[in-house]
Design a protein around this motif. Structure first.
Motif, mmCIF file in Angstrom:
data_model
loop_
_atom_site.group_PDB
_atom_site.id
_atom_site.type_symbol
_atom_site.label_atom_id
_atom_site.label_comp_id
_atom_site.label_asym_id
_atom_site.label_seq_id
_atom_site.Cartn_x
_atom_site.Cartn_y
_atom_site.Cartn_z
ATOM 1 N N ASP A 131 0.829 -1.207 0.000
ATOM 2 C CA ASP A 131 0.000 0.000 0.000
ATOM 3 C C ASP A 131 0.863 1.256 0.000
ATOM 4 O OD1 ASP A 131 -2.539 -1.316 0.125
ATOM 5 O OD2 ASP A 131 -2.146 -1.752 2.236
ATOM 6 N N LYS A 154 -8.280 5.197 -0.224
ATOM 7 C CA LYS A 154 -9.448 4.670 0.474
ATOM 8 C C LYS A 154 -9.683 3.206 0.130
ATOM 9 C CE LYS A 154 -13.500 5.946 -0.976
ATOM 10 N NZ LYS A 154 -14.710 6.770 -1.250
ATOM 11 N N GLU A 155 -9.580 2.853 -1.169
ATOM 12 C CA GLU A 155 -9.762 1.479 -1.621
ATOM 13 C C GLU A 155 -9.213 1.336 -3.031
ATOM 14 O OE1 GLU A 155 -13.913 0.577 -1.584
ATOM 15 O OE2 GLU A 155 -14.423 1.999 -3.154
ATOM 16 N N TYR A 156 -9.256 0.102 -3.552
ATOM 17 C CA TYR A 156 -8.803 -0.192 -4.901
ATOM 18 C C TYR A 156 -9.931 -0.875 -5.686
ATOM 19 C CZ TYR A 156 -4.232 0.069 -2.534
ATOM 20 O OH TYR A 156 -3.156 0.437 -1.771
ATOM 21 N N THR A 205 -13.699 -4.682 -5.176
ATOM 22 C CA THR A 205 -12.816 -3.715 -4.529
ATOM 23 C C THR A 205 -12.010 -4.397 -3.431
ATOM 24 O OG1 THR A 205 -14.519 -3.076 -2.938
ATOM 25 C CG2 THR A 205 -14.402 -1.801 -4.977
ATOM 26 N N SER A 265 -9.470 -3.248 0.123
ATOM 27 C CA SER A 265 -9.136 -2.179 1.049
ATOM 28 C C SER A 265 -7.648 -2.198 1.362
ATOM 29 C CB SER A 265 -9.922 -2.333 2.353
ATOM 30 O OG SER A 265 -11.316 -2.310 2.105
ATOM 31 N N PRO A 266 -7.055 -1.038 1.603
ATOM 32 C CA PRO A 266 -5.661 -1.012 2.065
ATOM 33 C C PRO A 266 -5.510 -1.808 3.356
ATOM 34 C CG PRO A 266 -6.380 1.186 1.427
ATOM 35 C CD PRO A 266 -7.602 0.322 1.427
ATOM 36 N N SER A 276 -5.626 -4.999 3.561
ATOM 37 C CA SER A 276 -6.411 -6.236 3.507
ATOM 38 C C SER A 276 -5.552 -7.468 3.252
ATOM 39 C CB SER A 276 -7.478 -6.125 2.426
ATOM 40 O OG SER A 276 -6.883 -5.934 1.144
ATOM 41 N N THR A 308 -8.751 9.227 -1.002
ATOM 42 C CA THR A 308 -9.692 9.554 0.072
ATOM 43 C C THR A 308 -10.685 10.630 -0.349
ATOM 44 O OG1 THR A 308 -8.006 11.072 0.918
ATOM 45 C CG2 THR A 308 -8.136 8.891 1.935
#
Length: 507
Positions: A199, A205-207, A230, A232-233, A235, A257
């Motif tokens: 990351d 916020k997410e991918y 999606t 999440s960072p 994860s 973000t």
């Protein structure tokens, strides 16, 4: 080693900071690209003493043409040119990678080409880190049979050798702190691919995760890719499960973000350079051979005499349609049929046995039956036969297999040597080989041509000056390097050669 993902660090006492703490620097004293251990055979650990493949491990009906790759692609990255090709389903082979300034279409030209190295059968990709930007080169892949020692070198244009001009991607530095690092895809199980990455920080916020059967290097390819979901960072990655046979590439696009999707394409950061391949399902169920011609309906329908719990074919026929340099396969879907999947294959000979697909044909991809079409991109010249294998995604067994009986023929368009290629041939041949008298003759003849651009004429004259110097023709060399045409190629170097030529004249 147990299965897992590993990173390493190698440090010394000299790497301590002033306050006595260790300074870790990515790529210098610790690895940022993970090392992965995965074993397909879970019943026992890997055996380092396992013998090499033998003839008994192979299809006894293999032909010489089976030892040639059918599709080679080149991808520009920051580190060089990444070559990808569909791996051959043959045990005990190696791939030899060649690069040349001329077409690699004969044994003599292969002998003159640069041998970049070898990779094993399970590694159908290679990175040329020595690629020169802006220079058109030819890349070729020959297959070496490690069992017999024979090397298959009769390479075909747009199949086992291609031309490519390296253009280093322009990086948008303003996004650098927003992009993930070390994006890697690997096979986690028989039908699952795992993505992992590092990351970038709290700005994400997410991918959004995408999949395709080719590298997702542009917005155009992204638009034709399947969005998987999606992540999440923090994860730990993303798992893509329930996959059919094929070779898959991924993209990981961050969302900031502030909600902005960053559609920035950087190899190894937002898209994977190397494809991950999965094997085809078993061929131990009923099969159907259907005669299909372009633009005509097949004259045979699938056999419906299956067990009560078996799925019926969802296809009523397919057609093969040329589309510029590509070939499109369209199939008709029976309304209300089950959600089966389709594997598309291409072969150099007509087939009628599903078991032969793995050894005689190239898998083009795995598709949902509802897609209704598949595209074979740039299959190259020659006769091509196509097959569709429909299978049940739950049991991974074939329901029906359709074969074309008549080839689609694509005429060969051989590359022509333009002025740039002729100059590179001279420089990589006689000049690099220090055959200066021969180089002088070739460059003189080249400069007499009428199809040269100013840039090519400037470059050729500059190197002719170096040749004159090497032949101790210092006065001629001096006159060339004072010429504005030669200086236009590289003024600083031209003035250097001018001064040293003048110095030698005074001795």
């Amino acid at each position: 080693m147990p299965e897992g993902v590993y990173y390493y660090a190698v440090v010394t006492a000299f790497e301590l900071s002033r306050d006595g703490r260790l300074e870790l620097k990515p790529g210098q004293n610790y690895t940022v690209v993970p090392f992965m251990v995965y074993r397909q055979d879970k019943s026992k650990p890997a055996d380092p003493q396992k013998p090499e493949a033998t003839q008994s491990d192979r299809d006894p009906n293999l032909k010489p043409e089976d030892f040639y790759i059918k599709s080679l692609t080149a991808l520009d990255t920051e580190k060089g040119v990444v070559l990808n090709w569909p791996g051959l389903p043959i045990r005990g082979i190696e791939y030899e990678i060649f690069r040349s300034a001329e077409p690699i279409d004969s044994a003599e030209r292969i002998d003159r080409a640069v041998n970049l190295g070898k990779v094993r059968e399970g590694t159908p990709f290679f990175t040329d880190e020595g690629a020169v930007e802006g220079k058109r080169m030819y890349y070729g892949i020959a297959v070496r049979d490690a069992i017999t020692g024979k090397v298959y070198r009769d390479l075909k244009y747009q199949a086992s050798y291609i031309e490519h001009t390296h253009r280093r991607p322009k990086l948008e530095m303003r996004y650098d702190t927003f992009l993930p690092e070390s994006l890697t895809a690997f096979l986690a199980s028989g039908d699952t691919i795992q993505l992992i990455w590092i990351d970038p920080g709290p700005t994400i916020k997410e991918y959004r995760v995408f999949r395709n059967t080719m590298p997702i290097t542009s917005a155009e390819i992204l638009a034709n890719s399947k969005e998987l979901g999606t992540a999440s960072p923090g994860s730990g990655g993303f798992r893509d499960s329930g996959l059919g046979a094929g070779t898959y590439y991924y993209a990981l696009l961050p969302i900031t973000t502030s909600g902005e999707l960053l559609s920035v394409f950087q190899a190894g950061r937002t898209f994977t350079m190397f494809g991950v391949s999965l094997r085809a399902p078993r061929t131990d169920t009923d099969e159907t051979t259907t005669d299909t011609k372009p633009d005509t309906k097949p004259d045979t329908k699938p056999d419906d005499t299956k067990p009560d719990d078996a799925l019926n074919s969802a296809i009523s026929g397919f057609e093969i349609i040329p589309d510029d340099e590509n070939v499109r396969l369209n199939w008709k879907v029976v309304p209300g049929s089950a959600a089966t999947r389709i594997q598309a294959f291409r072969s150099k000979e007509p087939l009628n046995d599903p078991a032969a697909l793995q050894s005689k044909a190239v898998l083009l991809g795995d598709f949902a039956v509802s897609d209704g079409a598949a595209v074979d991109r740039n299959p190259g010249p020659g006769d091509h036969y196509y097959s569709l294998a429909e299978y049940d995604p739950a049991t991974k067994t074939y329901i029906a297999v359709y074969f074309s009986r008549h080839p689609l023929t694509i005429e060969e368009s051989r590359p022509t040597e333009d002025a740039a290629a002729r100059l590179e041939k001279i420089l990589s041949g006689a000049f690099t080989g220090a055959r200066y008298t021969e180089a002088e003759e070739q460059l003189d003849a080249y400069l007499a041509g009428t199809d040269l651009t100013e840039e090519l004429r400037s470059k050729a004259l500059f190197y002719l000056g170096i040749v004159k110097f090497r032949l101790q023709k210092y006065e001629e060399a001096r006159e060339i390097f004072k010429d504005p045409v030669a200086q236009a190629h590289d003024r600083e170097r031209a003035l250097f050669w001018y001064r040293i030529s003048l110095e030698r004249m005074k001795r």
